[in-house]
Design a protein around this motif. Structure first.
Motif, PDB file in Angstrom:
ATOM      1  N   ARG A 201       0.829  -1.208   0.000  1.00  0.00           N
ATOM      2  CA  ARG A 201       0.000   0.000   0.000  1.00  0.00           C
ATOM      3  C   ARG A 201       0.865   1.260   0.000  1.00  0.00           C
ATOM      4  NH1 ARG A 201      -5.485  -0.198   1.411  1.00  0.00           N
ATOM      5  NH2 ARG A 201      -6.316  -2.304   1.681  1.00  0.00           N
ATOM      6  N   ALA A 202       1.990   1.200   0.728  1.00  0.00           N
ATOM      7  CA  ALA A 202       2.905   2.353   0.738  1.00  0.00           C
ATOM      8  C   ALA A 202       3.458   2.592  -0.663  1.00  0.00           C
ATOM      9  CB  ALA A 202       4.039   2.101   1.727  1.00  0.00           C
ATOM     10  N   MET A 203       3.800   1.516  -1.366  1.00  0.00           N
ATOM     11  CA  MET A 203       4.276   1.660  -2.745  1.00  0.00           C
ATOM     12  C   MET A 203       3.195   2.279  -3.622  1.00  0.00           C
ATOM     13  SD  MET A 203       6.436  -1.883  -3.389  1.00  0.00           S
ATOM     14  CE  MET A 203       7.054  -1.349  -5.006  1.00  0.00           C
ATOM     15  N   ASP A 204       1.977   1.841  -3.433  1.00  0.00           N
ATOM     16  CA  ASP A 204       0.872   2.383  -4.219  1.00  0.00           C
ATOM     17  C   ASP A 204       0.685   3.874  -3.939  1.00  0.00           C
ATOM     18  OD1 ASP A 204      -1.461   1.871  -6.027  1.00  0.00           O
ATOM     19  OD2 ASP A 204      -2.575   2.567  -4.268  1.00  0.00           O
ATOM     20  N   ARG A 205       0.815   4.253  -2.671  1.00  0.00           N
ATOM     21  CA  ARG A 205       0.651   5.664  -2.318  1.00  0.00           C
ATOM     22  C   ARG A 205       1.755   6.527  -2.927  1.00  0.00           C
ATOM     23  NH1 ARG A 205      -1.667   3.325   2.581  1.00  0.00           N
ATOM     24  NH2 ARG A 205       0.373   2.946   3.502  1.00  0.00           N
ATOM     25  N   LEU A 206       2.921   5.908  -3.158  1.00  0.00           N
ATOM     26  CA  LEU A 206       4.034   6.630  -3.783  1.00  0.00           C
ATOM     27  C   LEU A 206       4.012   6.518  -5.302  1.00  0.00           C
ATOM     28  CD1 LEU A 206       6.916   5.675  -1.323  1.00  0.00           C
ATOM     29  CD2 LEU A 206       6.057   7.979  -1.734  1.00  0.00           C
ATOM     30  N   GLY A 207       3.025   5.785  -5.847  1.00  0.00           N
ATOM     31  CA  GLY A 207       2.931   5.626  -7.285  1.00  0.00           C
ATOM     32  C   GLY A 207       3.973   4.688  -7.853  1.00  0.00           C
ATOM     33  N   LEU A 208       4.431   3.711  -7.047  1.00  0.00           N
ATOM     34  CA  LEU A 208       5.463   2.770  -7.467  1.00  0.00           C
ATOM     35  C   LEU A 208       4.839   1.437  -7.849  1.00  0.00           C
ATOM     36  CD1 LEU A 208       8.015   3.449  -4.589  1.00  0.00           C
ATOM     37  CD2 LEU A 208       8.022   4.455  -6.876  1.00  0.00           C
TER      38      LEU A 208
END
Length: 236
Positions: A201-208
């Motif tokens: 989810r953190a990756m998704d929030r960073l657009g990764l």
């Protein structure tokens, strides 16, 4: 170190003393200390502090400098964190003490009280480092401390972006709580799954993107002048 201000085997002043001497924050001192440790200049000894071990750098594992940290590099680092932190959470669930649970609960309380405070990124990093301490493996802890210290500005920027989205700070907090509850319950499988879910989810929030070759990872995140990515506006 290279200028010889501190001799080999000499103990460095404490972080607070160094911060006062050089007029910087303790977080800056912590980041510099991790950099020196990663390059082999110093080592930490329990009950003693940081000791000078070399005046020339060792070649070893290093993250890219902040100005070189593009979206592809950051995605690759987060993939490393996925493997490392999920294993650490599982081990922490198996090995944690009541003191570990109490310490994690106290950090969670601070995180909850600062959901809208960008300065809580330090507590966020402390939460993950405390899980590593609970796993009982000093090398897991050292590597995680290095990664999280180097990524401090990235974590701070991510939290600033998260706080602009209604409901996202609460979502991030629930992710932390899920990891904590699994560790408290000694459920290694759930602890691993909760850590993986949080980082994805953190990756998704960073657009990764996860799972794509590094060279093919799109530059979905924009970057500030200090090299920290600003997340795309997305909701979980």
């Amino acid at each position: 170190m290279a200028r010889g201000e501190y001799a080999l085997g000499e103990r460095l002043p404490t972080g607070k003393q160094l911060a006062a001497t050089y007029g910087v924050s303790t977080m800056v001192i912590r980041e510099v200390t991790e950099h020196l440790r990663a390059h082999g200049y110093i080592e930490s000894r329990q009950g003693v502090g940081c000791i000078v071990r070399a005046t020339t750098p060792e070649t070893g594992f290093q993250l890219p400098r902040r100005q070189e940290l593009d979206a592809a590099e950051l995605a690759a680092i987060y993939e490393l964190r996925l493997d490392l932190e999920s294993a650490v959470a599982a081990l922490a669930a198996e090995r944690r003490s009541q003191a570990d649970v109490d310490a994690l609960a106290a950090i969670l309380a601070r995180l909850e009280s600062g959901l809208r405070d960008a300065g809580s990124s330090a507590a966020d990093i402390e939460f993950h480092a405390r899980i590593a301490a609970a796993c009982g493996n000093k090398y897991h802890l050292r590597l995680l401390q290095y990664l999280n210290t180097q990524l401090y500005q990235t974590v701070r920027t991510a939290r600033e972006n998260t706080q602009r989205e209604p409901g996202l700070p609460e979502q991030v907090h629930r992710e932390h709580v899920a990891i904590f509850e699994a560790i408290e319950a000694r459920d290694a499988v759930m602890a691993r799954a909760a850590a993986v879910s949080h980082l994805l989810r953190a990756m998704d929030r960073l657009g990764l993107r996860h799972g794509a070759p590094a060279a093919a990872t799109p530059a979905a995140a924009s970057f500030s002048s200090d090299g920290a990515p600003r997340a795309r506006r997305r909701k979980d």
